[in-house]
Each structure stands twice: as C-alpha cells, then as structure tokens.
Write a protein that holds these residues in place. Structure first.
Motif, short mmCIF file in Angstrom:
data_model
loop_
_atom_site.label_atom_id
_atom_site.label_comp_id
_atom_site.label_asym_id
_atom_site.label_seq_id
_atom_site.Cartn_x
_atom_site.Cartn_y
_atom_site.Cartn_z
N ARG A 1 10.93 2.56 5.10
CA ARG A 1 9.83 3.49 4.89
C ARG A 1 8.49 2.85 5.23
O ARG A 1 8.14 1.80 4.72
N PRO A 2 7.69 3.50 6.12
CA PRO A 2 6.39 2.95 6.54
C PRO A 2 5.27 3.35 5.59
O PRO A 2 5.48 4.12 4.62
N LEU A 3 4.08 2.87 5.88
CA LEU A 3 2.88 3.31 5.16
C LEU A 3 2.46 4.68 5.65
O LEU A 3 2.70 5.04 6.80
N ASN A 4 1.77 5.42 4.77
CA ASN A 4 1.13 6.65 5.22
C ASN A 4 -0.30 6.31 5.65
O ASN A 4 -0.71 5.14 5.59
N LYS A 5 -1.07 7.30 6.08
CA LYS A 5 -2.43 7.04 6.58
C LYS A 5 -3.31 6.42 5.50
O LYS A 5 -4.08 5.50 5.77
N ARG A 6 -3.19 6.91 4.27
CA ARG A 6 -3.97 6.35 3.17
C ARG A 6 -3.59 4.89 2.92
O ARG A 6 -4.43 4.04 2.66
N ALA B 1 0.84 -1.20 0.00
CA ALA B 1 0.00 0.00 0.00
C ALA B 1 0.88 1.25 0.00
O ALA B 1 2.11 1.18 0.07
N LYS B 2 0.24 2.41 -0.09
CA LYS B 2 0.92 3.71 -0.23
C LYS B 2 1.86 3.99 0.94
O LYS B 2 1.46 3.93 2.09
N SER B 3 3.10 4.31 0.62
CA SER B 3 4.10 4.56 1.66
C SER B 3 4.28 6.05 1.94
O SER B 3 3.85 6.90 1.17
N ASP B 4 4.93 6.31 3.05
CA ASP B 4 5.13 7.67 3.55
C ASP B 4 6.55 8.11 3.24
O ASP B 4 7.52 7.51 3.71
N TRP B 5 6.67 9.16 2.45
CA TRP B 5 7.97 9.68 2.05
C TRP B 5 8.46 10.81 2.95
O TRP B 5 9.52 11.39 2.72
N SER B 6 7.72 11.14 4.01
CA SER B 6 8.04 12.32 4.82
C SER B 6 9.08 12.05 5.91
O SER B 6 9.53 12.99 6.56
N HIS B 7 9.46 10.83 6.13
CA HIS B 7 10.41 10.50 7.20
C HIS B 7 11.85 10.66 6.69
O HIS B 7 12.37 9.79 6.00
N GLN B 8 12.47 11.77 7.07
CA GLN B 8 13.85 12.01 6.67
C GLN B 8 14.77 11.07 7.43
O GLN B 8 14.56 10.76 8.59
N GLY B 9 15.78 10.58 6.76
CA GLY B 9 16.78 9.75 7.41
C GLY B 9 16.48 8.26 7.39
O GLY B 9 17.33 7.47 7.79
N LEU B 10 15.30 7.86 6.96
CA LEU B 10 14.99 6.44 6.87
C LEU B 10 15.45 5.90 5.52
O LEU B 10 15.33 6.57 4.50
N SER B 11 15.94 4.68 5.53
CA SER B 11 16.28 4.03 4.26
C SER B 11 14.99 3.65 3.55
O SER B 11 13.91 3.61 4.16
N ASP B 12 15.08 3.34 2.27
CA ASP B 12 13.90 2.91 1.52
C ASP B 12 13.28 1.67 2.16
O ASP B 12 12.06 1.54 2.24
N HIS B 13 14.10 0.76 2.63
CA HIS B 13 13.63 -0.48 3.24
C HIS B 13 12.82 -0.20 4.52
O HIS B 13 11.90 -0.95 4.85
N SER C 1 8.05 -9.34 0.94
CA SER C 1 9.29 -8.59 1.09
C SER C 1 9.45 -8.25 2.57
O SER C 1 8.47 -8.11 3.30
N SER C 2 10.67 -8.08 2.99
CA SER C 2 10.95 -7.75 4.39
C SER C 2 10.88 -6.25 4.69
O SER C 2 11.15 -5.84 5.81
N SER C 3 10.49 -5.43 3.73
CA SER C 3 10.43 -3.99 3.97
C SER C 3 9.35 -3.64 4.98
O SER C 3 8.39 -4.39 5.18
N GLU C 4 9.51 -2.49 5.60
CA GLU C 4 8.52 -2.01 6.58
C GLU C 4 7.15 -1.85 5.95
O GLU C 4 6.14 -2.25 6.52
N ARG C 5 7.08 -1.28 4.75
CA ARG C 5 5.79 -1.02 4.12
C ARG C 5 5.05 -2.29 3.71
O ARG C 5 3.83 -2.35 3.79
N THR C 6 5.79 -3.33 3.28
CA THR C 6 5.10 -4.59 2.98
C THR C 6 4.65 -5.27 4.27
O THR C 6 3.57 -5.85 4.33
N GLY C 7 5.45 -5.17 5.32
CA GLY C 7 5.07 -5.73 6.61
C GLY C 7 3.82 -5.07 7.16
O GLY C 7 2.91 -5.74 7.66
N GLN C 8 3.76 -3.75 7.06
CA GLN C 8 2.58 -3.02 7.54
C GLN C 8 1.36 -3.31 6.67
O GLN C 8 0.24 -3.37 7.18
#
Length: 164
Positions: free
Chosen positions: A24-29, A10-22, A54-61
């Motif tokens: 990156r969490p989901l946004n509210k939407r 689902a849609k990820s959040d690009w506003s977190h500075q300093g996080l790696s792409d892996h 995938s082991s990424s934060e956004r796929t996990g969420q």
C-alpha cells in the motif's frame, strides 16, 4: 549521547484494490506530510546518520519524501514491518550511527515510543501516535546495546497536522 527519531509512516492510500497491506502506497496527503516532516527534521537539525525502516511501500515512500542527504545509510528490512516494540528494539540494537531514524507502523511504534521515554510527551496525540507522528528522544548511553525502556529523554514531538 545517542539520538533516536521514531517516525510512523505518513498517511497511506486505501483505494488500491488488490494490493497487499505491504504494497500500500502513500496518498497525496501522506506524500505532502513526508516532505513537511523532512523540512522539520532539517530545521531542527535532527538529520540522522542512519535510517532503519520497514520494507513496506508506505514507509519507503515516507523515507523518500523526507529528502535526506545521500550520505545517510538507509536499510529497509522486513523485520520492522508491523513489528512490536520488542522486535523494534532488537533491530535498533544493531544500529551503528549515533543518530538513527526508525520508520515503522502502529501499534508497535506507538508502544515503543511510550516505553522509551522517562515520561509521556505533553502532546494530545502522543498516546495514539497518528500517521507521521515523530518523536525525537536522546539517551545518555555509549551504544545502542546500552539503552533500555523508560531511559530516553524526549526532545521533540510533532505530527504532520502541526506543520500545516
């Protein structure tokens, strides 16, 4: 008969500075979309017996938001992080359940969706496979090692915007 549910995170959040792409969490939407997709899976009786993600934060969420039954076996693997279609197929060949949900990223997941089906799905967003895009595809095969490109029968396709 085998069934694959191929879902882009689902849609990820690009506003977190300093996080790696892996990381990156989901946004509210994206969080709301994951919940809606979980409802769609349940309503369509598309619940998997196994998840390969995938082991990424956004796929996990995304996976958590689907609210799948606790009996579903879930595997998070770095092998599916930004994987191409060939790598995704290699991971899928190790699946053990007759219905598998695979969670991944573009461009690999879109390429895999296009290469799996016998004909393109009649949906205006199938070709670009936006966030949350989900394909349900059936294979007339005994095991995951027996499937190949352009052999899958598309059963359903949805994007989160269709659920609003």
């Amino acid at each position: 008969m085998l069934r694959l549910i191929l879902m882009r995170h689902a849609k990820s959040d690009w506003s977190h500075q300093g996080l790696s792409d892996h990381q990156r969490p989901l946004n509210k939407r994206g969080t709301a979309s994951a919940r809606a997709l979980g409802g769609w899976l349940r309503a369509g009786s598309y619940l998997p017996g196994q998840v390969l993600s995938s082991s990424s934060e956004r796929t996990g969420q995304t996976c958590t938001g689907l609210d799948l039954p606790q009996s579903v076996a879930i595997t998070f693997t770095r092998a599916l992080y930004l994987a191409d279609a060939e790598k995704m197929m290699e991971v899928l060949r190790g699946a053990t359940a007759p219905c598998v949900l695979m969670l991944g990223h573009n461009p690999g997941i879109a390429d895999m969706a296009h290469r799996l089906v016998t004909a393109p799905v009649d949906h205006e967003r199938f070709m670009d496979y936006p966030t949350g895009a989900t394909l349900v595809v059936d294979f007339d095969a005994a095991g995951w090692n027996d499937i190949g490109w352009h052999e899958g029968q598309p059963i359903d396709f949805i994007i989160p915007r269709d659920l609003s």
